[in-house]
Design an enzyme around this catalytic site. Structure first.
Site, mmCIF file in Angstrom:
data_model
loop_
_atom_site.group_PDB
_atom_site.id
_atom_site.type_symbol
_atom_site.label_atom_id
_atom_site.label_comp_id
_atom_site.label_asym_id
_atom_site.label_seq_id
_atom_site.Cartn_x
_atom_site.Cartn_y
_atom_site.Cartn_z
ATOM 1 N N CYS A 18 19.294 49.993 -40.902
ATOM 2 C CA CYS A 18 17.919 50.490 -40.723
ATOM 3 C C CYS A 18 17.654 50.855 -39.261
ATOM 4 O O CYS A 18 18.110 50.176 -38.344
ATOM 5 C CB CYS A 18 16.932 49.415 -41.190
ATOM 6 S SG CYS A 18 15.219 49.941 -41.057
ATOM 7 N N CYS A 28 12.903 45.455 -36.076
ATOM 8 C CA CYS A 28 12.194 44.227 -36.449
ATOM 9 C C CYS A 28 13.069 43.013 -36.072
ATOM 10 O O CYS A 28 14.197 42.869 -36.576
ATOM 11 C CB CYS A 28 11.889 44.222 -37.939
ATOM 12 S SG CYS A 28 11.131 45.767 -38.477
ATOM 13 N N CYS A 62 14.996 40.728 -38.632
ATOM 14 C CA CYS A 62 15.679 41.319 -39.790
ATOM 15 C C CYS A 62 17.171 41.519 -39.600
ATOM 16 O O CYS A 62 17.624 42.071 -38.588
ATOM 17 C CB CYS A 62 15.009 42.644 -40.147
ATOM 18 S SG CYS A 62 15.629 43.315 -41.707
ATOM 19 N N CYS A 89 11.124 43.827 -58.016
ATOM 20 C CA CYS A 89 10.873 44.414 -56.689
ATOM 21 C C CYS A 89 12.182 44.945 -56.125
ATOM 22 O O CYS A 89 13.199 44.240 -56.165
ATOM 23 C CB CYS A 89 10.338 43.359 -55.732
ATOM 24 S SG CYS A 89 8.955 42.422 -56.399
ATOM 25 N N CYS A 125 7.909 47.190 -58.269
ATOM 26 C CA CYS A 125 7.440 47.226 -56.876
ATOM 27 C C CYS A 125 8.566 47.796 -56.015
ATOM 28 O O CYS A 125 9.739 47.498 -56.256
ATOM 29 C CB CYS A 125 7.080 45.819 -56.407
ATOM 30 S SG CYS A 125 6.502 45.771 -54.693
ATOM 31 N N CYS A 172 0.905 45.559 -51.916
ATOM 32 C CA CYS A 172 1.513 44.254 -51.696
ATOM 33 C C CYS A 172 1.750 44.178 -50.195
ATOM 34 O O CYS A 172 2.609 44.900 -49.663
ATOM 35 C CB CYS A 172 2.835 44.153 -52.463
ATOM 36 S SG CYS A 172 3.743 42.646 -52.085
ATOM 37 N N ARG A 177 1.743 35.332 -52.931
ATOM 38 C CA ARG A 177 3.145 35.061 -53.306
ATOM 39 C C ARG A 177 3.829 34.204 -52.243
ATOM 40 O O ARG A 177 3.906 34.611 -51.077
ATOM 41 C CB ARG A 177 3.898 36.385 -53.504
ATOM 42 C CG ARG A 177 5.342 36.202 -53.975
ATOM 43 C CD ARG A 177 5.974 37.511 -54.458
ATOM 44 N NE ARG A 177 5.214 38.067 -55.560
ATOM 45 C CZ ARG A 177 4.541 39.215 -55.508
ATOM 46 N NH1 ARG A 177 4.576 39.945 -54.432
ATOM 47 N NH2 ARG A 177 3.848 39.634 -56.558
HETATM 48 N N1 SAM Z 1 12.206 48.461 -44.584
HETATM 49 C C1 SAM Z 1 11.085 48.171 -45.361
HETATM 50 C C2 SAM Z 1 9.948 47.553 -44.581
HETATM 51 O O1 SAM Z 1 10.183 46.977 -43.523
HETATM 52 O O2 SAM Z 1 8.822 47.652 -45.063
HETATM 53 C C3 SAM Z 1 11.406 47.298 -46.564
HETATM 54 C C4 SAM Z 1 12.361 46.131 -46.437
HETATM 55 S S1 SAM Z 1 11.880 44.817 -45.314
HETATM 56 C C5 SAM Z 1 13.332 43.824 -45.309
HETATM 57 C C6 SAM Z 1 10.646 43.909 -46.237
HETATM 58 C C7 SAM Z 1 9.984 42.724 -45.574
HETATM 59 O O3 SAM Z 1 10.827 41.584 -45.610
HETATM 60 C C8 SAM Z 1 9.624 42.818 -44.096
HETATM 61 O O4 SAM Z 1 8.461 43.535 -43.886
HETATM 62 C C9 SAM Z 1 9.454 41.367 -43.712
HETATM 63 O O5 SAM Z 1 8.103 40.998 -43.858
HETATM 64 C C10 SAM Z 1 10.336 40.628 -44.719
HETATM 65 N N2 SAM Z 1 11.494 39.999 -44.029
HETATM 66 C C11 SAM Z 1 12.592 40.631 -43.585
HETATM 67 N N3 SAM Z 1 13.458 39.767 -43.003
HETATM 68 C C12 SAM Z 1 12.885 38.552 -43.080
HETATM 69 C C13 SAM Z 1 13.274 37.250 -42.653
HETATM 70 N N4 SAM Z 1 14.418 37.049 -42.001
HETATM 71 N N5 SAM Z 1 12.452 36.220 -42.906
HETATM 72 C C14 SAM Z 1 11.279 36.430 -43.561
HETATM 73 N N6 SAM Z 1 10.848 37.628 -43.984
HETATM 74 C C15 SAM Z 1 11.637 38.680 -43.739
HETATM 75 FE FE1 SF4 Z 2 14.194 47.921 -41.375
HETATM 76 FE FE2 SF4 Z 2 14.357 45.300 -41.717
HETATM 77 FE FE3 SF4 Z 2 12.373 46.313 -40.285
HETATM 78 FE FE4 SF4 Z 2 12.422 46.741 -42.985
HETATM 79 S S1 SF4 Z 2 12.191 44.784 -41.912
HETATM 80 S S2 SF4 Z 2 11.978 48.239 -41.360
HETATM 81 S S3 SF4 Z 2 14.674 46.865 -43.281
HETATM 82 S S4 SF4 Z 2 14.564 46.403 -39.765
#
Ligand code: SAM
Ligand code: SF4
Ligand code: DTB
Length: 340
Positions: free
Chosen positions: A53, A57, A60, A98, A130, A190, A262
């Site tokens: 990606c 973040c 992530c 989802c 979802c 959501c 949730r």
């Molecule tokens: N890329 C898209 C986005 O960011 O909206 C969809 C996938 S992203 C992995 C979905 C959500 O997972 C993120 O917005 C975050 O809130 C949650 N998430 C990701 N990594 C996480 C982690 N290590 N611990 C808790 N929540 C996490």
């Molecule tokens: Fe990309 Fe992870 Fe951020 Fe979603 S949470 S936008 S998958 S880096």
């Protein structure tokens, strides 16, 4: 119960810092009124496009900026594989399916056409569908709605003041604009957050003010505890105190009485008793299935034991349906107790 959309940060802070027994009592009173059967929705999660990606973040594993953090191979699943998993999730008792894509924004082309086919396929199985896939255009939102998409997940993650400590490649405003687009297309929202990102209780209160300021309230509000992942900048964050999670769930229930709250990532590190407290505090949905996106979730059998121990009901997956039309708000789903 008349919902409010004008909560102040001070009011929410007072809730988050109230004596736990008082906070739980208030949350329970609300929950009993809106969900007297304590019916819980089971949502299954599948990573369709894993890794690579463009966003940064800090929590992530799937960001291309965190090489080595991905605990599973980078891959993209096809329509058939996804629908097989959806059918298995339904057979195991899931009510919502989802699907996640590690994208900054949805690209047009074959991958988006496949996403539409997945949404249609999941709806035809009779489950709620979802998608979480980053930013999207009005036209993509419209096409997802036409395919029958029930909900779009797009988390705000934290309060506006803490946000750029966690993500620098897009703004809070970008996130809100996407949510607005989703809502305009008639898809339910959501959206929620993560505890354990180094935020203060004030940041948590401000996140809840933004969520509870949406009119209507988001239909689903995921509350995640950070799953610390080696190789990400937040790998060494101290674990979230489970009672902080209970407080966040309780405050969300009071502020957004009719939303599905949730209890999301982080359950694998919670005791059964801490999870029960979250259910008592008003959580009425969990991710159900032994994986989240790239990290483990409790086993099905453990969750079945948890729900039985709590004595709550859960929604059965509706019968197969051919009409993929979607109504906003809660799906009735037959609540049952003790059968999975
Ligand atoms: N890329 C898209 C986005 O960011 O909206 C969809 C996938 S992203 C992995 C979905 C959500 O997972 C993120 O917005 C975050 O809130 C949650 N998430 C990701 N990594 C996480 C982690 N290590 N611990 C808790 N929540 C996490
Ligand atoms: Fe990309 Fe992870 Fe951020 Fe979603 S949470 S936008 S998958 S880096
Ligand atoms: C949400 O709020 N949490 C889920 C889902 N929505 C997409 C994701 C949790 C991801 C946890 C870390 C992982 O498995 O990679």
């Amino acid at each position: 119960m008349t919902p409010r959309y004008d909560w102040t940060a001070q009011e929410v802070l007072n809730l988050l810092q109230a004596p736990l027994v008082d906070l739980l009592w208030q949350a329970q009173s609300v929950h009993r009124q809106v969900n007297p059967g304590y019916t819980v929705q089971l949502a299954s999660l599948l990573s369709v496009k894993t890794g690579g990606c463009a966003e940064d973040c800090a929590y992530c594993s799937q960001s291309a900026r965190h090489p080595g953090a991905l605990p599973t191979p980078a891959q993209t699943l096809g329509v058939e594989q996804v629908l097989e998993q959806a059918a298995a999730a339904k057979a195991a008792g899931a009510h919502r399916f989802c699907m996640g894509w590690a994208w900054r924004e949805i690209p047009n082309g074959p991958a988006f056409e496949a996403m539409l086919a997945m949404v249609q396929g999941v709806r035809a199985l009779g489950m709620e569908a979802c998608v979480t896939a980053g930013m999207l255009t009005d036209d993509q939102a419209r096409r997802l709605a036409a395919a029958g998409l029930t909900a779009y997940n797009h988390n705000l993650d934290t309060g506006p003041a803490h946000y750029n400590q966690v993500i620098t490649t897009r703004t809070y405003g970008d996130r809100l604009a996407t949510l607005q687009r989703v809502r305009q297309a008639g898809i339910t929202l959501c959206t929620g957050g993560i505890l354990g990102l180094g935020e203060t209780v004030q940041d948590r209160a401000e996140l809840l003010v933004v969520l509870a300021g949406m009119n209507p309230h988001p239909e689903s509000v995921p509350i995640n505890a950070l799953v610390p992942i080696e190789g990400t900048p937040l790998a060494e964050q101290p674990p979230v105190d489970p009672l902080e999670l209970v407080r966040m769930v309780a405050a969300a229930r009071i502020l957004m009485p009719r939303s599905r709250v949730r209890l999301s990532a982080g359950r694998a590190n919670l005791s059964r008793e801490a999870q029960l407290l979250c259910l008592l505090a008003g959580a009425d949905s969990i991710f159900y299935g032994d994986r989240l996106l790239t990290t483990p979730n409790p086993d099905l059998s453990k969750d079945q034991d948890l729900l039985r121990a709590a004595g709550v009901r859960w929604q059965q997956s509706p019968a197969r349906q051919t009409d993929v039309s979607r109504k906003p708000g809660r799906s009735p789903g037959q609540p049952v107790r003790g059968r999975l």
